[in-house]
Motif scaffolding. Sequence first.
Motif, PDB file in Angstrom:
ATOM      1  N   ALA A   1       0.834  -1.207   0.000  1.00 10.83           N
ATOM      2  CA  ALA A   1       0.000   0.000   0.000  1.00 10.83           C
ATOM      3  C   ALA A   1       0.866   1.253   0.000  1.00 10.83           C
ATOM      4  O   ALA A   1       0.571   2.228  -0.706  1.00 10.83           O
ATOM      5  N   ASP A   2       1.945   1.242   0.793  1.00 12.77           N
ATOM      6  CA  ASP A   2       2.853   2.399   0.830  1.00 12.77           C
ATOM      7  C   ASP A   2       3.477   2.648  -0.539  1.00 12.77           C
ATOM      8  O   ASP A   2       3.540   3.790  -1.020  1.00 12.77           O
ATOM      9  N   ALA A   3       3.971   1.571  -1.149  1.00  5.69           N
ATOM     10  CA  ALA A   3       4.613   1.709  -2.463  1.00  5.69           C
ATOM     11  C   ALA A   3       3.625   2.209  -3.505  1.00  5.69           C
ATOM     12  O   ALA A   3       3.959   3.060  -4.337  1.00  5.69           O
ATOM     13  N   ALA A   4       2.399   1.680  -3.445  1.00  4.58           N
ATOM     14  CA  ALA A   4       1.382   2.099  -4.412  1.00  4.58           C
ATOM     15  C   ALA A   4       1.015   3.565  -4.224  1.00  4.58           C
ATOM     16  O   ALA A   4       0.950   4.334  -5.198  1.00  4.58           O
ATOM     17  N   ALA A   5       0.781   3.966  -2.977  1.00  2.00           N
ATOM     18  CA  ALA A   5       0.367   5.346  -2.708  1.00  2.00           C
ATOM     19  C   ALA A   5       1.469   6.336  -3.096  1.00  2.00           C
ATOM     20  O   ALA A   5       1.196   7.357  -3.755  1.00  2.00           O
ATOM     21  N   TRP A   6       2.704   6.039  -2.693  1.00  2.29           N
ATOM     22  CA  TRP A   6       3.792   6.967  -2.989  1.00  2.29           C
ATOM     23  C   TRP A   6       4.033   7.049  -4.497  1.00  2.29           C
ATOM     24  O   TRP A   6       4.304   8.131  -5.025  1.00  2.29           O
TER      25      TRP A   6
ATOM     26  N   ARG B   1       4.972  12.767  -0.835  1.00  4.66           N
ATOM     27  CA  ARG B   1       5.332  12.350   0.515  1.00  4.66           C
ATOM     28  C   ARG B   1       4.179  11.545   1.117  1.00  4.66           C
ATOM     29  O   ARG B   1       3.022  11.724   0.752  1.00  4.66           O
ATOM     30  N   MET B   2       4.525  10.668   2.052  1.00  2.00           N
ATOM     31  CA  MET B   2       3.524   9.879   2.751  1.00  2.00           C
ATOM     32  C   MET B   2       2.887  10.728   3.856  1.00  2.00           C
ATOM     33  O   MET B   2       3.488  11.683   4.336  1.00  2.00           O
ATOM     34  N   ARG B   3       1.688  10.326   4.249  1.00  2.00           N
ATOM     35  CA  ARG B   3       0.967  11.053   5.281  1.00  2.00           C
ATOM     36  C   ARG B   3      -0.054  10.115   5.935  1.00  2.00           C
ATOM     37  O   ARG B   3      -0.344   9.036   5.406  1.00  2.00           O
ATOM     38  N   PRO B   4      -0.615  10.487   7.102  1.00  2.00           N
ATOM     39  CA  PRO B   4      -1.621   9.636   7.737  1.00  2.00           C
ATOM     40  C   PRO B   4      -2.875   9.497   6.878  1.00  2.00           C
ATOM     41  O   PRO B   4      -3.162  10.350   6.024  1.00  2.00           O
TER      42      PRO B   4
END
Length: 461
Positions: free
Chosen positions: A60-65, A390-393
């Motif tokens: 999920a992190d890789a996809a979102a970023w 950037r990632m975020r909550p």
Amino acid sequence: MNTISMKQRVQQRLGQLHREQSGAVALLVLAAILIIFMISLVIFDTGRASRDKITVSAAADAAAWSQSSIEARSMNMIAFSNVAKRVTFGMTSYYVALWLAYTELLVLGIALSVACWIANIPTFGALTPICEQVTEFTVKIGIIMGKEAPDLGVFAGDLNSNYFGRDMKALNSYQEYMMELTPWWGWSEQFLRGTRNGASMTASFPAPKLLPSSVSSMLSQSGKTDSLPVQKDDPSKNYSNMCKRVIGDWDIVVHVADYALKSGPNACTSGGWQPPVICALTGLLAVPNMIPACKIQEKVFGDEGAPYDMKKYSSAEEWQLDSSNLVFAYKSGDKRMNNDEERKKYGFLKDEHDQDSLIYKSGGYWGMARSEISFQGGKPSAWYPSWTARMRPVSLPGEWQSDIELSNAWRDVAPYMILGAALDKIVDSDGATLEGAAADLLRIELSTSAMGKDNVPGVSR
């Protein structure tokens, strides 16, 4: 000789067996091994479950970023195109402003010459030297304009509307292309990155526009589709902002210097003191003439030459919702969660749940991750290529609008999750079944429905 009866022998032997202690430890060891084996199975299953959950989170992190990186890149390209439009618009507007300045200076010179010669009559020729200088100055203005007239003809007849006009049209077409392409480009990138990093399927909110707007709005729970936070709400206003930037961002200094360097060796350095003064006055007088010149060029380039500008948002929460992507990631795992497969090693004595319920047949893991595009340089702007990801909550306090909840976001992306499952052939991978996948989708629906505005703030992933 005493004879021992058979009964006594049996009793004696049984007494010896009762007093015998050897082998007791072996029984305890066997019991301990069984317990350790069961604990090992639990640890093994827990480790696999934790690994899969970590895999889903990482996917999920890789996809979102990745999706936000694509959108940030597109914002930078739109900014570069805006700058290219500004340079072309400023250069051509300044050239028009120069001719407005030449015309104004010529009219002013003629008016001063006529006024001087008229005033020279009652003074009985006392002003003759001054009038001659003013007249000569005015004539030199006309001579310089005559020398530059062929260039004006080429500019007005071909360069302005055709050469530079085609540049503006090409830049605008590229910007429109990026606006239409980016939502699907970002969606496909997040899907590929998510599945390559272990997820069975991923989908992001806001979803790209799949159908015409009228149909999409009917099917959408939130009413939102993915798009870049820029628009052309009013081309005339955008032109006005661009003209102000030509002056406010010191582009005008470059144009004045370019005029001085290119005109100096030609008409501005020969024929006495007048040409340098005329060229200097014209270059400076052209600056305030940029405003009418910009209006003229606005008509020449039309809507295609207008730049994109940032959308207007009524609140910071609305901006955060529109500039971010929320990815739902899912990884199937029916074998480990199925009593007919790996869980049979525990040998359940009795099921404590209804096996016919889809909820209890779910076997996969799901997770969420959110990223956003961020402008590195103050207030977000469509004029500087300073965008990054950037990632975020998942949720910040007060962020979700009153008419949009997490469940709406999930229902918007659910069709894309189903489409992703078909693309990834989830039915044929990891031992997954349609029934298990449907159960997991239902479980996500129930989970997101339980996350309302009161308990969703602060959820990180």
